[in-house]
Each structure stands twice: as C-alpha cells, then as structure tokens.
Design an enzyme around this catalytic site. Sequence first.
Site, PDB file in Angstrom:
ATOM      1  N   HIS A 245       9.373  47.894 152.846  1.00  0.00           N
ATOM      2  CA  HIS A 245       8.989  49.035 153.829  1.00  0.00           C
ATOM      3  C   HIS A 245      10.171  49.955 153.936  1.00  0.00           C
ATOM      4  CE1 HIS A 245      10.637  45.983 156.728  1.00  0.00           C
ATOM      5  NE2 HIS A 245      10.834  46.637 157.174  1.00  0.00           N
ATOM      6  N   ASP A 246      11.528  49.457 154.171  1.00  0.00           N
ATOM      7  CA  ASP A 246      12.669  50.351 154.293  1.00  0.00           C
ATOM      8  C   ASP A 246      13.322  50.463 153.236  1.00  0.00           C
ATOM      9  OD1 ASP A 246      12.045  50.939 156.852  1.00  0.00           O
ATOM     10  OD2 ASP A 246      13.303  49.225 157.882  1.00  0.00           O
ATOM     11  N   LYS A 249      15.863  53.266 152.826  1.00  0.00           N
ATOM     12  CA  LYS A 249      17.104  53.551 153.690  1.00  0.00           C
ATOM     13  C   LYS A 249      18.264  53.411 152.586  1.00  0.00           C
ATOM     14  CE  LYS A 249      15.393  52.176 158.109  1.00  0.00           C
ATOM     15  NZ  LYS A 249      15.876  50.861 159.238  1.00  0.00           N
ATOM     16  N   HIS A 274      13.368  58.570 155.057  1.00  0.00           N
ATOM     17  CA  HIS A 274      13.624  57.406 154.113  1.00  0.00           C
ATOM     18  C   HIS A 274      12.253  56.717 153.664  1.00  0.00           C
ATOM     19  CE1 HIS A 274      12.713  55.106 158.025  1.00  0.00           C
ATOM     20  NE2 HIS A 274      12.064  54.203 157.254  1.00  0.00           N
ATOM     21  N   HIS A 298       4.569  53.324 156.794  1.00  0.00           N
ATOM     22  CA  HIS A 298       4.690  52.402 157.890  1.00  0.00           C
ATOM     23  C   HIS A 298       5.380  53.260 159.264  1.00  0.00           C
ATOM     24  CE1 HIS A 298       9.048  52.528 156.493  1.00  0.00           C
ATOM     25  NE2 HIS A 298       9.176  51.872 157.627  1.00  0.00           N
ATOM     26  N   HIS A 299       5.458  54.427 159.320  1.00  0.00           N
ATOM     27  CA  HIS A 299       6.031  55.048 160.415  1.00  0.00           C
ATOM     28  C   HIS A 299       5.107  56.196 160.956  1.00  0.00           C
ATOM     29  CE1 HIS A 299       9.901  53.673 161.117  1.00  0.00           C
ATOM     30  NE2 HIS A 299      10.676  53.757 159.822  1.00  0.00           N
ATOM     31  N   ASP A 327       6.485  45.436 161.675  1.00  0.00           N
ATOM     32  CA  ASP A 327       8.049  46.019 161.528  1.00  0.00           C
ATOM     33  C   ASP A 327       8.435  46.273 162.949  1.00  0.00           C
ATOM     34  OD1 ASP A 327      10.377  46.865 160.685  1.00  0.00           O
ATOM     35  OD2 ASP A 327       9.678  49.037 160.826  1.00  0.00           O
TER      36      ASP A 327
END
Length: 391
Positions: A245-246, A249, A274, A298-299, A327
């Site tokens: 998911h990240d 970053k 990101h 996911h955000h 998350d």
Amino acid sequence: MTLELCRLSLQQTQELLRLTDATLKNICSGRFSGEELYSEAIRRVLGGGGKRGPESIFLLLDGLGGTSRGWIFQIQAGELVRSSDEILVDADSVYSLGRLGSEVLVSNWRESFESIDRYQLIFHPDIVKHIAKPIRNFVACQISGESNGALLAFNYAGEATEYDGDVLRGLSVVIGSLVTLSAMVRETEHAFIYTIEALARACEAAEESTGDHIVRVNRYAGALAAHMDLSPDFVEVISYSAQMHDVGKIRVPAAILLKPGPLDEAEERIMRLHPEFGEQILGDSPRLSVAREIALTHHENWDGSGYPRGLQGEAIPLAGRIVKLADVYDALRSRRSYKNALSHAEARNVFLNGDERITPRSHFDPRVLETFFRIEPLFERIYEGSRNQQA
C-alpha cells in the site's frame, strides 16, 4: 472386441488430455497440491467413466532414504477415495521402484499361473489386504518426469490388454508432467512473493515503523476479506498485496517521512503523491493489479473526500477500501514521532465515534466497517501477537 477396446482406450486418453488442458489453463494460480492433480487424473481412469478401467490403482512415490510410499485409490459411491493407509516399500524389497522396468507391464493370472491364489503371492501383502478381493490382472508403469514413482492398476474387467497399458502410460505422463510443472510454478510463486515482500520492506526501512506493520496489514486485510465472504482467490491475493500500500513512499524524501511533527502545506502535497508514485512503481503487470489498486486508492474516502482522485463509494476498488481500514487501524495502534500508540479499545472507539482526523461513516465502506466490528477481537490478536514476537 479389440476395436471396442481401442475406442475406449482412445476415449480415456482424450479425457486425460482434456484434464491436462484445463489444468494448464489454471496452473499459474499455484493453489493446488500435487495430490489434487494426480487424484483427479486417477479418478478419470478408474472405471473409465463406467466404460473401461481398473477397480483399483496403487500410486507409489519415492520417499526419503530409498523407502517408497504408496496408497490405493478406488471409486466408492461415485467418489474417489484413498482406500488404504500409507503402504511403505523398502528400497531392497522385491516390490521396490527399482525392480520395475521402464516398459509398461501387462499381466493376467491365467497367462503365467496355475491358480489365482498363487498369483496373489507376487504382490505386496498390504496391497492384497486392502484390495480385499483376488487380483485377477494388473498393468504397471513408471511415472514420467521428475516425480520418481509408479502406477499399478488392478482388476480390469475381463483381461488386461495393451490398450489398458496405453491408457495407464498416458496417466503416468499426465501425473508426472503436471506435478513437475506445479512444483516449478510454486517455486516461481515463492520467488514472486519474496520479491514483493522485499520491496515492501525496503519502503518501510526509511520510517520508524518496522516490517511488522506490513505483515499486520496483510493479515488484517485477509481477515476482513475472508469474513466478507469474498472468493478464496481474492482473499489470498489481498493477503500478500496489502503490504504494497505504501510502496510509493520510497520516492518521498526521508526528511518528510521522519519529520517529528505535522507536515507543512508543501510537505503534505509531496506526501500525498505517494499513491500515484506507488501506481507508477508497480507498473502494468496483471499479477500486480490488486497491489496497484491498493497503492493508488487506500487513501480514498467513502464520501469522496480522500485522495489522490477523490473517488467515491464503490468507484473505489474493493481492495483499496479494505486496506484503508486495515492501514488506519495499525496506524492508530502504532507509536509515531508525533503521536502515542492507542490501545485496541481506544482504536475501536475511533472507528465507532471518530476523532479529529477520522469520521468513520464518511471515510470507510459501511460493509468493511461492519465486518471490522464483527471481528475486531481478531485485529487485537493479530497486533498483540506481532508485538509479542518482537519482545
């Protein structure tokens, strides 16, 4: 009669080819065992679909220390069953794999023995015991490919023939090739999972959180998907894709990731890139499509107030909606330079009543949120179990 046997042999061989074709179309999923492959192939031959075939098949596979392991399969009430316990054959036994030649062996008791009773003496005693009726004939051949083993088929109707031998040889080729190929696919699958885990951990390395975060998010996401009654395939894929998911970053400067306090407006704009960085990094591989959806969405918020696209409701991919909650839960439970860790009860209260940053009914898919409240003790166990392993 010979023409009829030839026709039935051809039908059985065609059945095995259809099974091979169907298996190859699905084999990249890697979600089957070798036994599942050979069991289905054996089922196709036993009884020949009511047309022609043996009553029992003994599958013998090479084991450790030269000792082979075997099982007897039969059709009972229309279902394939393993009708014997494990039968062990020592390397120096007259029944060992080493004593079986490379040629297909076809035998009928009348051809070489004065009585059917004496014929039983040439077989392993446990085979005779579990077949539980006199063996009249058999066909035997080695399994093709890397799988060192053999097939012995017993008690064909009438006489065992060379046509029966052709079918059993076809079965040995199917079993050997599919099991060998499935093992290769599993090795590739393991390498694939290892690679994405390594990439996910590389993204975590710059932050205070450890790789345990990505492991937990995988588990939360898999638990949510499983309890939402989604398909086993989806549950499996999200259970390893959530950790990505990240991934974006990795392109965010460490000074921003590690800043001990709130980000300013310019830093926040960079941080909010990101998800799109993650989409770019993961590329267009079909194998990474779910991971790519997760990284990008996911955000996003259920009411459309999230980022980067402002997607709303079911326009947000389901995987992204699930991982969002997973998350957020782990972020609430974890200590950061700018905040303390919450207890499970405190995190649960945030999902129930919200806080200064989170409005549950606006931010989360209602179905995902309802599932969380149904299984939230499992979330606590996942988190605490991970923390205990670190201690």
